[in-house]
Write an enzyme that holds these catalytic residues in place. Structure first.
Site, PDB file in Angstrom:
ATOM      1  N   LYS A  48       0.867  -1.182   0.000  1.00  0.00           N
ATOM      2  CA  LYS A  48       0.000   0.000   0.000  1.00  0.00           C
ATOM      3  C   LYS A  48       0.897   1.223   0.000  1.00  0.00           C
ATOM      4  CE  LYS A  48      -4.409   1.129   0.214  1.00  0.00           C
ATOM      5  NZ  LYS A  48      -5.608   0.427  -0.272  1.00  0.00           N
ATOM      6  N   ASP A  69      -7.004   4.429  -4.580  1.00  0.00           N
ATOM      7  CA  ASP A  69      -7.640   4.287  -3.262  1.00  0.00           C
ATOM      8  C   ASP A  69      -8.256   5.657  -2.994  1.00  0.00           C
ATOM      9  OD1 ASP A  69      -7.847   2.415  -0.769  1.00  0.00           O
ATOM     10  OD2 ASP A  69      -7.211   4.296   0.104  1.00  0.00           O
TER      11      ASP A  69
HETATM   12  P1  NDP Z   1     -12.995   7.889  -2.693  1.00  0.00           P
HETATM   13  O1  NDP Z   1     -11.926   8.886  -2.489  1.00  0.00           O
HETATM   14  O2  NDP Z   1     -13.512   7.636  -4.061  1.00  0.00           O
HETATM   15  O3  NDP Z   1     -14.251   8.241  -1.770  1.00  0.00           O
HETATM   16  C1  NDP Z   1     -14.150   8.368  -0.391  1.00  0.00           C
HETATM   17  C2  NDP Z   1     -15.507   8.818   0.123  1.00  0.00           C
HETATM   18  O4  NDP Z   1     -15.509   8.746   1.547  1.00  0.00           O
HETATM   19  C3  NDP Z   1     -15.832  10.266  -0.225  1.00  0.00           C
HETATM   20  O5  NDP Z   1     -17.216  10.356  -0.468  1.00  0.00           O
HETATM   21  C4  NDP Z   1     -15.436  11.023   1.050  1.00  0.00           C
HETATM   22  O6  NDP Z   1     -16.125  12.244   1.225  1.00  0.00           O
HETATM   23  C5  NDP Z   1     -15.914  10.015   2.077  1.00  0.00           C
HETATM   24  N1  NDP Z   1     -15.311  10.209   3.395  1.00  0.00           N
HETATM   25  C6  NDP Z   1     -14.028  10.431   3.723  1.00  0.00           C
HETATM   26  N2  NDP Z   1     -13.889  10.469   5.054  1.00  0.00           N
HETATM   27  C7  NDP Z   1     -15.117  10.244   5.569  1.00  0.00           C
HETATM   28  C8  NDP Z   1     -15.638  10.158   6.876  1.00  0.00           C
HETATM   29  N3  NDP Z   1     -14.842  10.297   7.954  1.00  0.00           N
HETATM   30  N4  NDP Z   1     -16.962   9.912   7.027  1.00  0.00           N
HETATM   31  C9  NDP Z   1     -17.765   9.763   5.968  1.00  0.00           C
HETATM   32  N5  NDP Z   1     -17.334   9.842   4.699  1.00  0.00           N
HETATM   33  C10 NDP Z   1     -16.027  10.091   4.521  1.00  0.00           C
HETATM   34  O7  NDP Z   1     -12.444   6.530  -2.041  1.00  0.00           O
HETATM   35  P2  NDP Z   1     -12.876   5.028  -2.357  1.00  0.00           P
HETATM   36  O8  NDP Z   1     -14.342   4.965  -2.551  1.00  0.00           O
HETATM   37  O9  NDP Z   1     -11.979   4.503  -3.409  1.00  0.00           O
HETATM   38  O10 NDP Z   1     -12.460   4.293  -1.004  1.00  0.00           O
HETATM   39  C11 NDP Z   1     -13.323   4.243   0.130  1.00  0.00           C
HETATM   40  C12 NDP Z   1     -12.845   3.149   1.073  1.00  0.00           C
HETATM   41  O11 NDP Z   1     -12.824   1.895   0.379  1.00  0.00           O
HETATM   42  C13 NDP Z   1     -11.445   3.331   1.645  1.00  0.00           C
HETATM   43  O12 NDP Z   1     -11.406   2.787   2.939  1.00  0.00           O
HETATM   44  C14 NDP Z   1     -10.590   2.469   0.726  1.00  0.00           C
HETATM   45  O13 NDP Z   1      -9.391   2.059   1.330  1.00  0.00           O
HETATM   46  C15 NDP Z   1     -11.530   1.311   0.494  1.00  0.00           C
HETATM   47  N6  NDP Z   1     -11.269   0.496  -0.689  1.00  0.00           N
HETATM   48  C16 NDP Z   1     -11.213   1.072  -1.935  1.00  0.00           C
HETATM   49  C17 NDP Z   1     -10.987   0.294  -3.046  1.00  0.00           C
HETATM   50  C18 NDP Z   1     -11.040   0.841  -4.427  1.00  0.00           C
HETATM   51  O14 NDP Z   1     -10.974   0.055  -5.380  1.00  0.00           O
HETATM   52  N7  NDP Z   1     -11.172   2.146  -4.623  1.00  0.00           N
HETATM   53  C19 NDP Z   1     -10.703  -1.145  -2.924  1.00  0.00           C
HETATM   54  C20 NDP Z   1     -10.883  -1.665  -1.581  1.00  0.00           C
HETATM   55  C21 NDP Z   1     -11.118  -0.849  -0.520  1.00  0.00           C
HETATM   56  P3  NDP Z   1     -15.507  13.633   0.694  1.00  0.00           P
HETATM   57  O15 NDP Z   1     -15.863  13.707  -0.757  1.00  0.00           O
HETATM   58  O16 NDP Z   1     -16.178  14.650   1.549  1.00  0.00           O
HETATM   59  O17 NDP Z   1     -14.029  13.551   0.926  1.00  0.00           O
END
Ligand code: NDP
Length: 446
Positions: free
Chosen positions: A127, A167
């Site tokens: 990572k 991510d």
């Molecule tokens: P993105 O950056 O696309 O989206 C993250 C989202 O989470 C945004 O809507 C953000 O809001 C929101 N967010 C951030 N902090 C908080 C919080 N404290 N409470 C509520 N919402 C919050 O990321 P991903 O969707 O790619 O990733 C999300 C999760 O999934 C992470 O934990 C990542 O490690 C995991 N993951 C991702 C993978 C992937 O393929 N992308 C694969 C496996 C796991 P805002 O727009 O306001 O920042």
């Protein structure tokens, strides 16, 4: 009672890395569930297997200088944690977020190692990321940052050594800039980065994979326990890549998506969230979810991201950040009748929340299994790059569904064998660990 060897290694880890709470939390969750394995395998202790497993094979730390649109210089810190390569090249995403530290990336890399093992594909775990915040930056600033980061990272990655992906904060735009610079520096096309655009070697269904995979696994878990996903009401946190495509698949499965959030607040729409509006706001315009009620002409917005867990629902799908769902939120969900929780994000539930769900008999799938669909399709992207072929969407999506069903079968079978039948947390940890352990034992004690 924890196995004595595990207890010793955990205690040493806690005194050495007291300043890395997220890494210790992930290690604790994993190690404590491995006791039945270590009770049966005393040779692991003789081989120092656990001491080796909990330390990353290599950690790279470097500065990333870049210049903003006004000509001012900035410096961010960047990392790549190459955690374990016993079963294949390091594989895991890059995160751009101001909260990024080495400890957070170590927790993510540890989880990634077991997750990648669970996919059944030959992938090690890694990572990386930076404390750079892409929010509020222009496209040109993001491009200059990505290019500068790659100026160092390119020496350490490659299709057969270490394959980053996206991510939090690293989506299609960032991957494009990173890959472009990697190619300029190395003159290599191909599989050193996944999540690429479809016009330059990306895979169909990679964008959707983590979210779709989450819902395939949730469906498998519910069916196995005699429940039908159709007609259930679901609450999602986040409105990024994982959350949006999980909600899209859920809607296709006949689930009513009643809430989603971002880091500032959440929307509640009992009629079912209009995902086209959310996609437009969050993916295309990089806006705030607070704009939803005005744009959709329905639903309500409330400040405070954790408020989303106050809503009554059948399914809770945390898809945003580590530790976003704590004991208080878990108690509220249980009181409101939640039936299943599956982690789209990595470690979104605190240890207390997880224990509460399990004690209350709520079906619970941890992120290592539930969000493995993203990395699984990344592995399919690597296969397509090697073959110089592009598979159709349906072929990749069908493969993803099979993989998620297989993962559920594996964790369910392992839970029955080593723990209790519905302890899918232990099932995932043990099944993921055993394969890595076998490979490490076979490759000698260095
Ligand atoms: P993105 O950056 O696309 O989206 C993250 C989202 O989470 C945004 O809507 C953000 O809001 C929101 N967010 C951030 N902090 C908080 C919080 N404290 N409470 C509520 N919402 C919050 O990321 P991903 O969707 O790619 O990733 C999300 C999760 O999934 C992470 O934990 C990542 O490690 C995991 N993951 C991702 C993978 C992937 O393929 N992308 C694969 C496996 C796991 P805002 O727009 O306001 O920042």
């Amino acid at each position: 009672m924890a196995n004595a060897y595990i207890a010793r290694v955990l205690s040493e880890l806690e005194s050495r890395y007291y300043h890395e709470p997220e890494f210790l939390q992930a290690a604790r969750e994993m190690l404590l569930s491995l006791s039945p394995v270590f009770d049966q395998h005393p040779e692991f202790e003789r081989a120092g297997l656990l001491e080796r497993f909990v330390e990353p094979e290599r950690v790279l730390i470097f500065r990333v200088p870049w210049v903003d649109d006004a000509g001012r210089a900035h410096v961010n810190r960047a990392y790549r944690v190459q955690f374990n390569s016993a079963i294949g090249p390091y594989k895991g995403g890059l995160r751009f977020h101001p909260s990024v530290t080495l400890g957070i990336l170590k927790f993510l890399a540890l989880e990634q190692t077991l997750k990648n093992s669970l996919t059944g594909m030959p992938l090690g775990g890694g990572k990386g990321g930076s404390d750079f915040d892409p929010k509020g930056k222009s496209d040109n600033e993001v491009m200059r940052f990505c290019q500068s980061m790659m100026n160092e990272l390119y020496r350490h990655i490659g299709a057969d050594t270490d394959v980053p992906a996206g991510d939090v904060g690293v989506g299609a735009r960032e991957i494009g800039y990173l890959y472009g610079q990697f190619k300029r520096l190395t003159a290599l096309n191909g599989g050193a980065i996944t999540g690429k655009g479809l016009s330059y070697g990306g895979s169909q269904a990679r964008t959707e994979a983590t979210g779709y995979g989450l819902m395939y696994l949730t469906d498998a878990m519910l069916r196995h326990n005699g429940m039908d996903i159709q007609g259930m009401r679901a609450v999602f946190s986040g409105s990024g890549n994982v959350s949006i495509y999980a909600a899209e698949k859920a809607a296709q499965q006949g689930v009513r998506v009643i809430a989603m959030s971002d880091s500032l607040g959440f929307i509640h729409d009992e009629a079912g969230v209009d995902l086209n509006v959310v996609k437009q706001i969050k993916l295309k315009e990089r806006g705030r979810i607070s704009e939803y009620p005005a744009r959709a002409g329905r639903g309500a917005y409330r400040e405070g991201a954790s408020g989303v867990w106050e809503l009554a629902c059948d399914l809770a799908l945390p898809c945003a950040m580590q530790n976003e769902l704590d004991g208080r939120s878990a108690a509220r969900l249980i009181a409101n009748g939640v039936r299943a929780v599956a982690e789209g994000a990595n470690m979104p539930c605190t240890l207390e929340a997880t224990a509460l769900f399990q004690d209350a008999g709520v079906l619970f799938a941890s992120g290592k299994a539930a969000n493995a669909g993203g990395v699984a399709v990344s592995a399919l992207e690597m296969s397509q790059n090697s073959q110089r072929l592009s598979w159709r969407f349906d072929a990749v999506d069908g493969e993803l569904r099979d993989i998620m069903n297989r993962i559920f079968d594996t964790i369910s079978r392992t839970a029955r064998q080593y723990a209790t039948p519905q302890d899918y947390v232990a099932g995932a940890n043990i099944a993921g660990f055993l394969k890595v352990a076998e490979a490490m034992m076979a490759q000698g004690q260095v």
